[in-house]
Design a protein around this motif. Structure first.
Motif, short mmCIF file in Angstrom:
data_model
loop_
_atom_site.label_atom_id
_atom_site.label_comp_id
_atom_site.label_asym_id
_atom_site.label_seq_id
_atom_site.Cartn_x
_atom_site.Cartn_y
_atom_site.Cartn_z
N UNK A 1 11.45 12.31 -3.76
CA UNK A 1 10.26 12.74 -4.49
C UNK A 1 10.54 12.76 -6.00
N UNK A 2 11.73 13.18 -6.36
CA UNK A 2 12.10 13.24 -7.78
C UNK A 2 12.50 11.88 -8.33
N UNK A 3 12.59 10.92 -7.45
CA UNK A 3 13.08 9.57 -7.83
C UNK A 3 14.41 9.69 -8.57
N UNK A 4 15.28 10.49 -7.98
CA UNK A 4 16.60 10.74 -8.57
C UNK A 4 17.55 9.67 -8.03
N UNK B 1 0.83 -1.21 0.00
CA UNK B 1 0.00 0.00 0.00
C UNK B 1 0.86 1.27 0.00
N UNK B 2 1.91 1.24 0.79
CA UNK B 2 2.79 2.41 0.83
C UNK B 2 3.49 2.60 -0.52
N UNK B 3 3.85 1.50 -1.14
CA UNK B 3 4.49 1.60 -2.46
C UNK B 3 3.51 2.20 -3.47
N UNK B 4 2.28 1.72 -3.47
CA UNK B 4 1.31 2.21 -4.45
C UNK B 4 1.02 3.70 -4.23
N UNK B 5 0.91 4.10 -2.96
CA UNK B 5 0.67 5.51 -2.68
C UNK B 5 1.83 6.36 -3.18
N UNK B 6 3.05 5.90 -2.89
CA UNK B 6 4.23 6.66 -3.32
C UNK B 6 4.31 6.71 -4.84
N UNK B 7 3.99 5.60 -5.46
CA UNK B 7 4.01 5.53 -6.92
C UNK B 7 3.02 6.52 -7.52
N UNK C 1 10.14 -1.71 -7.52
CA UNK C 1 8.70 -1.54 -7.26
C UNK C 1 8.13 -0.30 -7.95
N UNK C 2 9.01 0.55 -8.48
CA UNK C 2 8.51 1.78 -9.11
C UNK C 2 8.69 1.80 -10.63
N UNK C 3 9.65 1.05 -11.13
CA UNK C 3 10.05 1.18 -12.53
C UNK C 3 10.01 -0.16 -13.26
#
Lengths: 278, 101
Positions: free
Chosen positions: B45-48, B18-24, B68-70
């Motif tokens: 936040x910038x996923x840098x 859930x935290x991953x999906x919210x952040x995504x 989990x994001x890309x």
């Protein structure tokens, strides 16, 4: 004195599942065949319990509490973590924990130089679920999960991992005579995760290590493969230390079966089997 | 290895669906519970990812966050070429590389 009826060393390379769409079909079929040999060997050995040594991938543990070796003592071992299932397509596994044997491992370790942590509430990540899904898909044999640390420094030296294997052997020998126990070590060869060498591996090094594994060259491995030496080949190559723990169980006995051909599109996926050890 | 809170925030995100999906989806409220400085929060936040590497995020944690994001191969293609000469105290634990300046 109980019997160590079977010892297995298995890759837990997640790309066997995550990259399955890219995998060479023939190589993958050969790997599946090799896993079949392990599965048959374990079934033939008919163990009452399996001691599984596998490293956590910063899933259960973080730097606020990062044991070198932890014994899972709760009643059930289940996994993997959500992202391993949902994103990496890794297999799920659920089985009982052999809690009596787990307590024996814990106690003998505490009293004899391997001061395990104990963890009642835990999950098993793909380092457990991948090999177990292949070698015992029935999920019907209780395990003792020993969760090792190969990522968060400092890491115990190579001989401590060997000593862990010796300790497992001692625990088994001290168990009731009618018990049959198997051991699985879940490892990988050179691996770089998240670092600048990711995707580029020293195949000469891999071939050298595999030759030592095939020859049962325990002393050469212990003398040559320090943690810094392993890490030089890839920042996650300390995962190989789970294999060193297997050597602590089998000593310098050569594997009865070993398969190490890489799977194109996936990478190295070594597996080995020793039948009845002691 | 002073970036404990930053590493902890990353672990806290990827270990929970859930935290991953919210952040995504751009909900960064999860970061409020960690003691991040402005630059750390901005990098997250910038996923840098190269910047996070330079901030001493553990390589395995960084890769998990990317996973989990890309897309699967994004990290190797987009991040690996950019971190080759950047020190990271986890990566350099046994054999420090020079500061590329």
């Amino acid at each position: 004195m109980a019997k160590t009826v079977c010892v297995i060393a298995s890759t837990h390379n997640p790309r066997i599942f995550w990259n399955r769409d890219n995998a060479d079909e023939q190589d993958l079929a050969e790997l599946e065949e090799a896993f079949g040999v392990l599965r048959a060997g374990l079934a033939e050995a008919a163990p009452d319990a399996i001691v599984v040594v596998a490293n956590d991938h910063l899933d259960n543990f973080f730097f606020d509490n990062l044991p070198s070796f932890a014994v899972g003592t709760g009643p059930v071992a289940e996994g993997p973590f959500w992202y391993e299932s949902e994103i990496m397509h890794l297999p799920s596994y659920r089985c009982a924990v052999h809690q009596d044997l787990a307590q024996d491992v814990l106690r003998r370790g505490a009293e004899n130089g391997i001061p395990f942590s104990q963890v009642h509430e835990f999950k098993i990540d793909h380092a457990f679920t991948l090999p177990l899904s292949y070698v015992r898909p029935e999920q019907d044999i209780p395990i003792v999960p020993i969760i090792s640390n190969a990522f968060g420094y400092p890491i115990p030296n190579t001989r401590r991992w060997y000593a862990l294997g010796e300790l497992i052997g001692e625990v088994i020998h001290a168990r009731p005579a009618d018990e049959r126990i198997a051991v699985i070590g879940s490892f990988n060869l050179t691996v770089e995760v998240g670092g600048p060498k990711m995707g580029n591996y020293n195949q000469d090094f891999n071939r050298w290590v595999i030759r030592q594994m095939s020859d049962g060259a325990k002393d050469t491995i212990l003398d040559s493969l320090s943690v810094p030496r392993l890490i030089r080949e890839g920042n996650s190559t300390a995962e190989f230390l789970n294999y060193v723990t297997v050597l602590g169980v089998v000593a310098d006995r050569k594997p009865d079966f070993i398969r190490h051909k890489p799977v194109r599109g996936v990478g190295t996926c070594p597996v080995a089997l020793w039948k009845g050890v002691a | 290895m002073s970036s404990y809170e930053l590493n902890k925030a990353i672990h806290h995100i990827y270990i929970d669906r859930d935290r991953t999906m919210a952040f995504r989806d751009g909900d960064h409220a999860v970061l409020d519970r960690f003691g991040l400085d402005e630059s750390e929060r901005a990098a997250l936040v910038a996923r840098d990812f190269p910047r996070l590497w330079a901030m001493d995020v553990h390589p395995v944690l960084l890769f998990h966050l990317s996973a989990v994001l890309n897309p699967r191969e994004w990290y190797v293609k987009e991040v690996v070429p950019k971190i080759r000469d950047i020190p990271n105290s986890w990566y350099d634990y046994y054999a420090p590389r020079g500061d590329a300046g």
